[in-house]
Design an enzyme around this catalytic site. Structure first.
Site, short mmCIF file in Angstrom:
data_model
loop_
_atom_site.label_atom_id
_atom_site.label_comp_id
_atom_site.label_asym_id
_atom_site.label_seq_id
_atom_site.Cartn_x
_atom_site.Cartn_y
_atom_site.Cartn_z
N ARG A 98 0.86 -1.19 0.00
CA ARG A 98 0.00 0.00 0.00
C ARG A 98 0.90 1.23 0.00
O ARG A 98 1.74 1.40 0.88
CB ARG A 98 -0.91 0.01 1.22
CG ARG A 98 -1.78 1.26 1.32
CD ARG A 98 -2.71 1.21 2.52
NE ARG A 98 -3.48 2.43 2.63
CZ ARG A 98 -3.27 3.39 3.53
NH1 ARG A 98 -2.31 3.23 4.44
NH2 ARG A 98 -4.01 4.47 3.55
N HIS A 142 -2.93 11.46 -0.12
CA HIS A 142 -2.58 11.14 1.27
C HIS A 142 -2.15 12.43 1.98
O HIS A 142 -1.02 12.56 2.45
CB HIS A 142 -1.44 10.12 1.28
CG HIS A 142 -1.27 9.40 2.59
ND1 HIS A 142 -1.53 8.06 2.77
CD2 HIS A 142 -0.86 9.84 3.79
CE1 HIS A 142 -1.28 7.71 4.02
NE2 HIS A 142 -0.86 8.79 4.67
N GLU A 188 -7.55 9.07 5.42
CA GLU A 188 -7.84 9.73 6.70
C GLU A 188 -8.32 11.18 6.54
O GLU A 188 -7.79 12.09 7.18
CB GLU A 188 -6.62 9.69 7.62
CG GLU A 188 -6.25 8.30 8.08
CD GLU A 188 -5.16 8.30 9.14
OE1 GLU A 188 -4.58 9.37 9.39
OE2 GLU A 188 -4.90 7.24 9.72
N ASN A 329 -7.99 2.58 9.21
CA ASN A 329 -6.73 2.74 9.93
C ASN A 329 -7.03 2.72 11.42
O ASN A 329 -7.65 3.65 11.95
CB ASN A 329 -6.06 4.06 9.56
CG ASN A 329 -5.58 4.10 8.11
OD1 ASN A 329 -5.61 3.09 7.41
ND2 ASN A 329 -5.14 5.25 7.66
N TYR A 331 -5.58 1.83 15.41
CA TYR A 331 -4.46 1.57 16.31
C TYR A 331 -4.90 1.36 17.75
O TYR A 331 -4.28 0.58 18.47
CB TYR A 331 -3.48 2.75 16.29
CG TYR A 331 -2.76 2.95 14.98
CD1 TYR A 331 -1.49 2.40 14.76
CD2 TYR A 331 -3.33 3.69 13.96
CE1 TYR A 331 -0.83 2.59 13.56
CE2 TYR A 331 -2.67 3.89 12.75
CZ TYR A 331 -1.43 3.33 12.56
OH TYR A 331 -0.78 3.51 11.36
N GLU A 395 -4.10 0.33 7.97
CA GLU A 395 -2.99 0.66 8.88
C GLU A 395 -3.26 0.05 10.23
O GLU A 395 -4.36 0.16 10.77
CB GLU A 395 -2.81 2.18 9.05
CG GLU A 395 -2.26 2.89 7.84
CD GLU A 395 -1.98 4.36 8.13
OE1 GLU A 395 -1.80 4.73 9.32
OE2 GLU A 395 -1.97 5.15 7.17
#
Length: 504
Positions: A98, A142, A188, A329, A331, A395
């Site tokens: 990616r 991005h 994002e 994404n 985390y 991510e």
């Protein structure tokens, strides 16, 4: 882009509630993709070479605003070492890479002539990946808007952005779509607009007092919603173009990637429970609701009011279903504390509209947990509330703080354990009915982190940022991931005590 303010956090571990037999990649669905990711400004370097012109990130870092005044001028220098990196991917056994295309490298002025050297670079990178059996999963935008467009019309605040972005996307489809079968329109957008137009901590540094203090212009009360609206328009425009002009012949798919932490209440109090629910709508629903239902979440519409741009019936039809997959994404899980006083202010920003204490400021006080189980709750939410869309985890990773940039560290067993935790939760979510299509570790290499410069390392492979040749080296996590991709087993971790990050 790694999530906000990890370098400030001390997170508590929530034990992973799984008890499964050893798993291999073959326990995941047929065709499930395993890969790793980077992005253009964070990894390429070569910012002033071969016709590339500045993006807003070049301007921001070169003026000294980033942590430790770090820049992406060289970064991991992938512009000159892409063949070495593709070889690493191949030897690890990755299915896919990616990465993003730098708008400023491909079309340096934001519109107009294509840069032949930029075109050559991305053609070479894509061809090199395919020659090694690695799928290119490409992000078109991005967060690195050409500075020329920011200067001309304030970038995302103008509807002109939509036209320029669509022409740029058309250039990508036309030149690379014969080989690229997985496109992401935006990465994002829900983070870019908060950092750039609410708090002003990120480029283009627009904000207003008291919500941000480092800006010379902006309006935190209105601009985040305007910028988000134009990003939604740009996404819908690119998807419509791809489907009408390219998808039938190129046989690819297109989606969007959203930052998606999971919010849990800070206490059992009803107001905190409600605040967590609001934050999941304000963060994920801000984009998912229009993409599935054609309008903003009702809770968001009622609390933001007339400052939230109107989505016309025509646009609603265009937005609804404008994706073939959703990228996530993820985390961490954030504890959420209600702040109804902020909602009663005459001037409000995003966090005040949601009626919460800024979760990132709140977790600096220790109110946060590391809990992979939160990924399962997030995926259940997508399945139940948004019709179970096809999902790629784009991510997911584990950071290590370093103070000495010349330090070469290969022992990162906690990273392997954390990734195992998330993969086990992902497997259970698939068994529970989630339509999962792939998983990408952030990141393949150490990169310039948007919020942390080079003091935070996520790479499976380390990069000596002090060496002229940006020497690469494998960490234990890269060897673990490679072993798993080649048939090795996942097992529940032997110890439940894994810090979210390790500080050298």
């Amino acid at each position: 882009m790694a999530p906000l303010l990890f370098f400030l956090l001390g997170l508590r571990l929530a034990a992973l509630p799984v008890d499964v037999a050893a798993l291999t990649r073959h326990d995941f669905p047929d065709g499930f993709i395993f890969g790793a990711g980077t992005s253009a400004y964070q990894v390429e370097g070569g910012v002033a070479e071969d016709g590339r012109k500045p993006s807003i990130w070049d301007t921001y870092t070169q003026q000294g605003y980033s942590v430790n005044k770090a820049t992406g001028d060289v970064a991991a220098d992938q512009y000159h070492h892409y063949k070495d990196d593709v070889k690493i991917m191949h030897e690890m056994g990755l299915d896919a890479s990616r990465f993003s295309i730098s708008w400023s490298r491909l079309i340096p002025d934001g519109r107009g002539d294509i840069n032949p050297k930029g075109l050559e670079y991305y053609n070479n990178l894509i061809d090199e990946l395919l020659q090694h059996g690695i799928q290119p999963h490409v992000t078109i935008y991005h967060c690195d808007l050409p500075q020329s467009l920011q200067d001309e019309y304030n970038g995302l605040l103008s509807p002109k952005f939509v036209d320029d972005y669509t022409m740029y996307a058309d250039t990508c489809f036309k030149n690379f779509g014969d080989r690229v079968k997985h496109w992401v329109t935006l990465n994002e957008p829900n983070v870019e607009i908060l950092g750039g137009y609410d708090t002003g901590e990120l480029p283009p540094q627009r904000c207003s007092y008291p919500f941000g203090t480092n800006c010379t212009a902006g309006n935190s009360t209105t601009e985040p919603y305007i910028a988000a609206y134009h990003l939604l328009l740009a996404h819908a425009s690119a998807v419509s173009l791809y489907r009408e002009k390219y998808q039938v012949t190129q046989k690819g798919e297109i989606g969007i990637t959203l930052y998606a932490p999971w919010y849990e209440p800070a206490t059992d109090a009803s107001q905190d429970v409600a605040a967590a629910m609001r934050m999941n709508e304000f963060t994920l629903g801000w984009f998912m609701h229009p993409l599935v239902h054609g309008d903003y979440p009702p809770m968001m519409r009622s609390r933001v009011g007339a400052r939230l741009p109107v989505i016309s019936m025509e646009l609603s039809k265009k937005l609804s279903g404008s994706f073939d997959f959703i990228g996530v994404n993820h985390y961490l899980m954030l504890r959420t504390c209600a702040n109804d006083t902020a909602f009663n202010m005459r001037q409000r920003n995003y966090w005040a509209d949601a009626g919460v204490v800024d979760p990132y400021k709140y977790m600096q006080e220790g109110h946060a947990e590391y809990g992979p189980w939160a990924l399962g709750k997030l995926l259940d939410h997508l399945r139940v509330e948004y019709g179970n869309p096809p999902v790629f985890i784009h991510e997911n990773g584990w950071p290590r703080i370093v103070k000495n940039l010349s330090e070469i560290e290969t022992d990162d067993d906690p990273r392997s354990m954390v990734l195992q935790d998330f993969l086990l939760v992902l497997y259970l979510s698939i068994r529970n009915g989630s339509d999962m299509r792939g998983y990408f570790v952030w990141s393949l290499l150490d990169v310039f982190e948007f919020l942390n410069g080079y003091g935070l390392r996520y790479g499976l492979c380390g990069v000596d940022m002090t060496a002229e040749g940006r020497t690469r080296y494998l960490r234990k996590s890269a060897r673990w991931y490679s072993a798993f991709l080649n048939g090795g087993e996942l097992r529940p971790p032997a110890s439940p005590k894994i810090p979210f990050y390790d500080s050298a």
